[in-house]
Design an enzyme around this catalytic site. Structure first.
Site, PDB file in Angstrom:
ATOM      1  CG  HIS A 294      -1.644  -1.186   1.538  1.00 23.34           C
ATOM      2  ND1 HIS A 294      -2.760  -1.572   0.838  1.00 23.34           N
ATOM      3  CD2 HIS A 294      -1.443  -2.150   2.489  1.00 23.34           C
ATOM      4  CE1 HIS A 294      -3.225  -2.698   1.338  1.00 23.34           C
ATOM      5  NE2 HIS A 294      -2.436  -3.081   2.333  1.00 23.34           N
TER       6      HIS A 294
ATOM      7  CG  ASP B 166      -0.610  -6.162   4.548  1.00 26.09           C
ATOM      8  OD1 ASP B 166      -1.193  -5.385   3.775  1.00 26.09           O
ATOM      9  OD2 ASP B 166      -1.017  -6.413   5.692  1.00 26.09           O
TER      10      ASP B 166
END
Length: 291
Positions: free
Chosen positions: A30, A245
């Site tokens: 992200h 992640d």
């Protein structure tokens, strides 16, 4: 509504022991903010510390990874600008997975597609607001199917059971985040994990063997997650993705070092040919990366 804060990532990425193959891809990461440029959604349940594209690249450089799939997180809601900005600056090394709803037009989806987006994500987990409106979700899926996109589902273990019939309706590729978040404390015999294994026998189902730090009961270096990843790899080696992640939103206790997560790969898949599939070939096929 008061926004929940979350831990900042470990920015002191170690040198991993494992050397990733050429063109390895972090298929789940992200970018957050910076908030001053790309504000967080007022509807979000959490506002994380900034983790801009520069920090992501620095982490990847330490791991020896250039390719990445940026997954839109709920803190930015349906405002995909931070993700698109990072993709546009990546010289073709990034792809994206957006968050969208039924206010998006076909032109909106074309713009996202033209800027490297290849999938749409829906959150089902309770701490991020729970299941989406299923009629809205079906409408969005109908819109993006002609683009050749796939569906990414962020589910808890119980959601795999509850929505099994709903997910079975779709023929487009379906990618499960974080091994379905099945807790290692319940063992590989737990119903949710067995259902996930069954779904992975379907040719349109994919899974990310990331989130070891989320499902682990033992903590770092998260070795108790290895059997779960191995079971999924054994069922569908051609439909497995791996990711960090980063920057690990909503971790409650032990913030992982991303080098430790990369070092799990050869323990999950000792065969170099299998590592090549997971890190290079599979994401290249799904996301259209070219050498």
């Amino acid at each position: 509504m008061k926004k929940k804060s979350c831990m900042a990532p470990d920015k002191n990425t170690k040198q991993p022991r494992y050397k990733a193959p050429l063109h390895a891809c972090d298929a789940h990461c992200h970018v957050f903010g910076p908030h001053a440029t790309f504000p967080y959604s007022e509807k979000a349940t959490y506002w994380p510390p900034d983790a801009p594209k520069e920090d992501l690249k620095k982490m990847h450089d330490k791991l020896g990874i250039k390719r990445a799939v940026l997954v839109q997180a709920s803190c930015h809601g349906t405002d995909n600008r931070a993700m698109i900005d990072a993709i546009q600056s990546s010289h073709g090394h990034y792809r994206g997975v957006c968050i969208a709803d039924d206010t998006f037009s076909d032109d909106d989806f074309k713009y996202l597609n033209d800027n490297g987006v290849r999938g749409v994500r829906f959150n089902f987990v309770a701490h991020l607001g729970g299941a989406p409106d299923l009629e809205m979700m079906e409408k969005v899926i109908r819109q993006v199917t002609p683009l050749g996109w796939h569906l990414v589902i962020h589910v808890n273990a119980e959601d795999i059971i509850k929505y099994a019939d709903f997910f079975a309706k779709f023929d487009l590729p379906i990618v499960v985040d974080h091994m379905g978040r099945v807790p290692t404390s319940k063992g590989v015999g737990q119903e949710a994990y067995q259902i996930l294994l069954d779904f992975m026998k379907k040719e349109n189902w994919w899974v990310k063997i990331c989130g070891s730090e989320r499902i682990s009961a033992a903590g770092a270096p998260f070795y108790d997650a290895i059997p779960y990843a191995q079971g999924l790899v054994a069922v569908a080696p051609d439909r497995i993705l791996w990711g960090t992640d980063y920057p690990h939103p909503n971790i409650k206790e032990h913030m992982p070092n991303d080098a430790d997560l990369l070092d799990l790969v050869p323990l999950i898949a000792p065969d170099p040919e299998l590592q090549q599939k997971i890190l290079v070939d599979n994401p290249a096929r799904l996301y259209g990366f070219e050498d």
